[in-house]
Every structure is written in structure tokens, then in C-alpha cells.
Design an enzyme around this catalytic site. Sequence first.
Site, short mmCIF file in Angstrom:
data_model
loop_
_atom_site.label_atom_id
_atom_site.label_comp_id
_atom_site.label_asym_id
_atom_site.label_seq_id
_atom_site.Cartn_x
_atom_site.Cartn_y
_atom_site.Cartn_z
N ASP A 162 -1.44 2.87 8.35
CA ASP A 162 -2.04 2.21 9.52
C ASP A 162 -1.18 2.32 10.78
O ASP A 162 -1.67 2.14 11.89
CB ASP A 162 -2.28 0.72 9.22
CG ASP A 162 -3.37 0.50 8.19
OD1 ASP A 162 -3.91 1.50 7.68
OD2 ASP A 162 -3.68 -0.66 7.88
N THR A 185 3.31 2.83 6.04
CA THR A 185 1.89 2.47 5.94
C THR A 185 1.10 3.44 6.79
O THR A 185 1.52 3.75 7.91
CB THR A 185 1.59 1.03 6.42
OG1 THR A 185 0.16 0.90 6.62
CG2 THR A 185 2.26 0.66 7.73
N ARG A 239 -6.78 -1.33 8.73
CA ARG A 239 -7.32 -2.68 8.50
C ARG A 239 -7.48 -3.44 9.82
O ARG A 239 -8.51 -4.03 10.10
CB ARG A 239 -6.38 -3.42 7.57
CG ARG A 239 -7.05 -4.44 6.71
CD ARG A 239 -6.06 -5.30 5.99
NE ARG A 239 -5.03 -4.54 5.29
CZ ARG A 239 -4.84 -4.58 3.99
NH1 ARG A 239 -5.63 -5.29 3.24
NH2 ARG A 239 -3.86 -3.90 3.44
N GLY A 268 0.84 -1.21 0.00
CA GLY A 268 0.00 0.00 0.00
C GLY A 268 0.87 1.25 0.00
O GLY A 268 1.80 1.36 0.79
N ARG A 285 1.23 -5.49 -5.37
CA ARG A 285 1.31 -6.68 -4.52
C ARG A 285 1.46 -7.85 -5.49
O ARG A 285 0.54 -8.10 -6.26
CB ARG A 285 0.05 -6.82 -3.66
CG ARG A 285 -0.12 -5.68 -2.67
CD ARG A 285 -1.29 -5.89 -1.72
NE ARG A 285 -1.35 -4.81 -0.75
CZ ARG A 285 -2.34 -3.92 -0.67
NH1 ARG A 285 -3.36 -3.98 -1.50
NH2 ARG A 285 -2.31 -2.97 0.24
N ASP A 324 1.04 0.31 11.94
CA ASP A 324 0.90 -0.93 12.71
C ASP A 324 2.08 -1.89 12.53
O ASP A 324 1.91 -3.11 12.59
CB ASP A 324 -0.42 -1.63 12.35
CG ASP A 324 -0.48 -2.03 10.88
OD1 ASP A 324 0.41 -1.61 10.10
OD2 ASP A 324 -1.41 -2.75 10.50
N ASP A 374 5.02 -4.82 6.29
CA ASP A 374 5.68 -6.07 6.69
C ASP A 374 5.55 -7.20 5.67
O ASP A 374 6.42 -8.07 5.61
CB ASP A 374 5.31 -6.51 8.11
CG ASP A 374 3.83 -6.41 8.39
OD1 ASP A 374 3.07 -6.21 7.42
OD2 ASP A 374 3.46 -6.54 9.57
#
Length: 322
Positions: free
Chosen positions: A129, A127, A173, A12, A73, A131, A104
Amino acid sequence: MSEGIAILTSGGDSAGMNPAVKCAAEYAAAKGYKPWLVYDGLRGLIDDKIVESSRELVSGILHRGGTILRSSRSKRFFDINFRRQAYENLKKRGIGKLIVVGGDGSFRALNQFYADFGIPFAGIPATIDNDIAGTDYCLGVDTALNIIRQSVDSIRDTATSFSRAFVIEVMGRHCGYLAMVSALACGAEICLTPELPYNLDAIGAKLKHEIRNEGRGYILAIVAEGTKMGDYLTRWINDSIGMEARLTVLGHVQRGGSPTVYDRIMAYKFAVAAVDSLHAGNTNAIMVYRDGTFGHLPIHTVVDSKYKLDPALLKLCMPLCG
Ligand code: F6P
């Protein structure tokens, strides 16, 4: 011939990737390496979309969102035959090191590539996120938060004008970081995330009291995408609290936009750390920023652990969960 370092962006996209690419290419050249750019992420490694970096290619990009190298991806990268093809593409150009800006999943893929062909890599966490375990910060988060902040400020204007409730779903997510930080920064009344239990009865009682006795005229609620609670919460506010409610799903707008000053500077620092790490002989390290300091961790420490949210942030958000 100087050894080549190739830079790619994978997974992403997020704001800050372009300044990271620019800085990594320029700093690698200053350190005596030949910098290369891989277009289209892992897919481009396989399909040989590898170009020697030049001033022209990395000029005028640091203010741009997304990634000028594009991303992907790639399922084919799971196949050793395609990975071998990628290795041959690097070998014929004398590229012996890789820098990957991504998440990751991309780090795992390059670790497999390292295990197969011994090409060292350095990972830069990126990212929205936020995370990735082991680092307090991932590139793109500050830009995404500012986009959310601006959107919620605009929604507040219409919410106050029309005495409505708005539920705003933000990305993430599996992680509620964006929801929690933006709920605090925007003064939301409700914040639902995967990390914190919530009590709708308690939230409802408090808000009804404020509407009846304290003149509350509107409600802002922020929900993390991962809770899948957007629709439900909107109907619940409408039916149980009795305030007309609307849902806004911010979606991919959060992934775009010109990187903030913070993301640009963090990108530079991560990129320098990545080149230095490869130069020092590290083979599969992930760059991390922890407690105000840049460093790196072995890949397994990062990809085999779960990101943990700052307990102080969780505590600040608890009152928004009822
Ligand atoms: O991981 C970053 C992220 O933006 C998540 O917040 C979101 O769930 C996901 O990517 C969206 O992925 P895609 O762009 O493939 O729809």
C-alpha cells in the site's frame, strides 16, 4: 556468546521480504551477532518457532515472493501473558534484539514488547500500500506496480479488440498510491482514489466528446480498493457513457511474484540500515527512505502520523478525476 538478533516478517506479506531477511541475517552475522529466524511472525515468537539462521536457510530465497518465514496477525500478542512467553523464548537463546519486516501494526506490537521487556527492535517498512508515514518507499510496492502494469497492459489488449471499457480495482486499503501510479504508468482515462475528489459528470462529458469526435474506442479506469467504487463505476460507464463495461478486481495477485530488482536492492539497504541502527544502540526506530537517503525515525513519529501522498503525484492525477 555473541548476542542474538532475531528477524521476523509480520502482517501482510509483500515482495522484498525474503531479500530483507537474507541480507539482515548475513549482515548481522558479519557484524558479530548470532542471527535467528522467527517463523510465523508474532505468533511464532509466542509459539517458539525460532531457529538459528544458517547459510542453507537463507540460500536461494531472494528471488521468491511472499516470505519464507511466513507471516501472521496475532491477537494473542495483545495479551501480556503471551508476550511474556515470547520474551522467555528469546531470553533462553540470548536474543537481545529484533528486526521486524512489516507494517505499522507490527511496529506498534513490538514497541509494546519493548516497553514490557526492553527488547530493542528495528522496523523495516513493507506493504504494497506504500502508506507508512515518514518513508517514501515500502518494500513490495515496485513489484506490485509491475504486476498491475502487466495486468492492465493485457486488459488493454482485449479492451481495444472489443471496444469496451474496463474498470480495474487495485489494492490499497486506505491509500490510493498504487492506483495513482499505475493509472499514470498505464495511461488510464479515469483514476478514483480516497485522496482526490472526483466529478463523474465532467469525466463523462470529456469521454463522450472523445468517443464522438476523436475516435476513442475503449476506456481504462483504475480505482483504489478503498473507494469501493468498482461496481458503481462499471455500471455508470455502461449506462451513462454507453460503452459496454467490465470490472476486473486484481486482488491478491498484486501481493505475490518475484521481487523486482528495485525491491531486492531496497531490501538490502533497509536490512543494512536496520542492523546498523540496532548496533548503534537505537531501541525502537523505524527505517525510512526519504528524498533518496536511508535513515530512521522514532516509532511514534511513524505510527502516530498519517502518510501523505506526494503533492506532485496528486497533481498529475487530477485530470483523471474530472
Ligand atoms: O495492506 C496490504 C493489503 O494488501 C491491502 O492492500 C489489502 O486491503 C489488504 O492487505 C488485504 O488483506 P488480507 O490479505 O488480510 O485480505
